[in-house]
Each structure stands twice: as C-alpha cells, then as structure tokens.
Design a protein around this motif. Structure first.
Motif, short mmCIF file in Angstrom:
data_model
loop_
_atom_site.label_atom_id
_atom_site.label_comp_id
_atom_site.label_asym_id
_atom_site.label_seq_id
_atom_site.Cartn_x
_atom_site.Cartn_y
_atom_site.Cartn_z
N SER A 49 0.82 -1.20 0.00
CA SER A 49 0.00 0.00 0.00
C SER A 49 0.86 1.26 0.00
CB SER A 49 -0.92 -0.02 1.22
OG SER A 49 -1.58 1.20 1.37
N VAL A 50 1.89 1.27 0.81
CA VAL A 50 2.78 2.43 0.89
C VAL A 50 3.54 2.62 -0.42
CG1 VAL A 50 4.83 3.33 2.05
CG2 VAL A 50 2.98 2.33 3.39
N VAL A 51 3.99 1.54 -1.03
CA VAL A 51 4.73 1.63 -2.29
C VAL A 51 3.83 2.19 -3.39
CG1 VAL A 51 5.77 0.23 -4.12
CG2 VAL A 51 6.41 -0.15 -1.76
N ILE A 52 2.61 1.72 -3.48
CA ILE A 52 1.68 2.23 -4.50
C ILE A 52 1.38 3.70 -4.27
CG2 ILE A 52 -0.71 2.08 -5.29
CD1 ILE A 52 -0.47 -0.93 -5.04
N GLU A 53 1.22 4.10 -3.02
CA GLU A 53 0.96 5.51 -2.70
C GLU A 53 2.15 6.37 -3.09
OE1 GLU A 53 0.48 8.00 1.34
OE2 GLU A 53 -0.81 6.24 1.15
N ASN A 54 3.36 5.89 -2.82
CA ASN A 54 4.56 6.66 -3.17
C ASN A 54 4.73 6.76 -4.67
OD1 ASN A 54 5.25 7.20 -0.55
ND2 ASN A 54 6.65 5.48 -0.37
N LYS A 55 4.39 5.72 -5.42
CA LYS A 55 4.50 5.78 -6.88
C LYS A 55 3.57 6.84 -7.44
CE LYS A 55 6.05 1.13 -7.99
NZ LYS A 55 5.73 -0.12 -8.69
N SER A 56 2.36 6.94 -6.90
CA SER A 56 1.43 7.95 -7.40
C SER A 56 1.92 9.35 -7.05
CB SER A 56 0.02 7.71 -6.86
OG SER A 56 -0.01 7.86 -5.47
N GLU A 57 2.52 9.52 -5.87
CA GLU A 57 3.05 10.83 -5.49
C GLU A 57 4.24 11.21 -6.37
OE1 GLU A 57 3.91 10.82 -1.34
OE2 GLU A 57 1.81 10.62 -0.78
N ILE A 58 5.09 10.23 -6.71
CA ILE A 58 6.23 10.51 -7.58
C ILE A 58 5.75 10.91 -8.97
CG2 ILE A 58 8.19 9.42 -8.74
CD1 ILE A 58 8.69 7.88 -6.12
N LYS A 59 4.72 10.23 -9.46
CA LYS A 59 4.18 10.58 -10.77
C LYS A 59 3.63 12.01 -10.76
CE LYS A 59 0.94 8.96 -14.26
NZ LYS A 59 -0.07 7.97 -14.60
N LEU A 60 2.95 12.39 -9.69
CA LEU A 60 2.41 13.74 -9.57
C LEU A 60 3.54 14.77 -9.54
CD1 LEU A 60 -0.12 15.52 -9.06
CD2 LEU A 60 0.32 15.19 -6.64
N LEU A 61 4.61 14.49 -8.79
CA LEU A 61 5.76 15.40 -8.74
C LEU A 61 6.44 15.52 -10.10
CD1 LEU A 61 7.39 14.53 -5.31
CD2 LEU A 61 6.35 16.69 -5.98
N ARG A 62 6.58 14.40 -10.78
CA ARG A 62 7.21 14.41 -12.11
C ARG A 62 6.41 15.29 -13.06
NH1 ARG A 62 7.10 8.95 -13.99
NH2 ARG A 62 8.79 8.60 -12.54
N ASN A 63 5.10 15.16 -13.05
CA ASN A 63 4.26 15.99 -13.92
C ASN A 63 4.36 17.46 -13.54
OD1 ASN A 63 3.41 13.79 -15.37
ND2 ASN A 63 1.57 13.48 -14.16
N SER A 64 4.46 17.75 -12.26
CA SER A 64 4.59 19.14 -11.82
C SER A 64 5.91 19.75 -12.30
CB SER A 64 4.53 19.21 -10.30
OG SER A 64 3.28 18.80 -9.84
N PHE A 65 6.99 18.99 -12.23
CA PHE A 65 8.28 19.51 -12.70
C PHE A 65 8.30 19.67 -14.22
CE2 PHE A 65 10.13 18.09 -8.59
CZ PHE A 65 10.64 19.32 -8.22
N ILE A 66 7.64 18.80 -14.94
CA ILE A 66 7.56 18.94 -16.40
C ILE A 66 6.79 20.21 -16.75
CG2 ILE A 66 6.51 17.94 -18.47
CD1 ILE A 66 7.24 15.17 -17.32
N ASN A 67 5.69 20.45 -16.05
CA ASN A 67 4.92 21.68 -16.29
C ASN A 67 5.73 22.92 -15.92
OD1 ASN A 67 2.74 20.19 -17.17
ND2 ASN A 67 1.75 20.16 -15.16
N LEU A 68 6.48 22.85 -14.83
CA LEU A 68 7.31 23.98 -14.41
C LEU A 68 8.39 24.27 -15.45
CD1 LEU A 68 7.91 26.00 -12.14
CD2 LEU A 68 9.45 24.29 -11.18
N ALA A 69 9.01 23.23 -15.99
CA ALA A 69 10.05 23.42 -17.00
C ALA A 69 9.46 24.04 -18.26
CB ALA A 69 10.71 22.09 -17.32
#
Length: 79
Positions: A49-69
């Motif tokens: 459960s924790v691993v799946i939650e962290n993967k979704s948070e990492i995906k959200l952060l990745r998308n945020s950095f792509i939008n920022l760039a």
C-alpha cells in the motif's frame, strides 16, 4: 482520507494473526509459525500500500516539474 483495499486487507490479516497468537497461548491451536506467517502477510500488504501511494506521489511530482520546465521555457521565449 481514502481507504484502499490494501489497508483493509492489512487490518483483516492483522486481526487474524492476533487471534491465532491468542489461540496459541491458550492451547490446542495452530503453530506459532502459522501466526507469524499471517502477520508477515499483513505487513506485506501494508508495505504494498505504501509503495503504491509513493508511486502515485512521484508521478504527480514528475508531472509538476515537467509543467514547471515548460513554463520557464515559455517565459524565456517571450523575452
């Protein structure tokens, strides 16, 4: 707060393992290895459960950095 299926399974297996340990303590029961196995399975569900939650948070952060760039690139191109 969103409750996932992994959290529900964790609590089910955790309660079952507590019941088996108590059953072991009072006699005429399954072995302690079986109780430990169920406890280990419950912790594996919690870890999953924790691993799946962290993967979704990492995906959200990745998308945020792509939008920022892309925002920075647009800002530089406007000058």
């Amino acid at each position: 707060m969103k409750i996932s299926i992994y959290d529900i399974l964790f609590w089910i297996f955790f309660i079952i393992s507590i019941i088996i340990v108590l059953w072991y303590l009072f006699g005429n029961s399954p072995t302690i290895e079986e109780a430990l196995l169920i406890l280990a399975i419950s912790f594996l569900f919690k870890i999953q459960s924790v691993v799946i939650e962290n993967k979704s948070e990492i995906k959200l952060l990745r998308n945020s950095f792509i939008n920022l760039a892309s925002d920075f690139k647009q800002h530089i191109n406007k000058k």
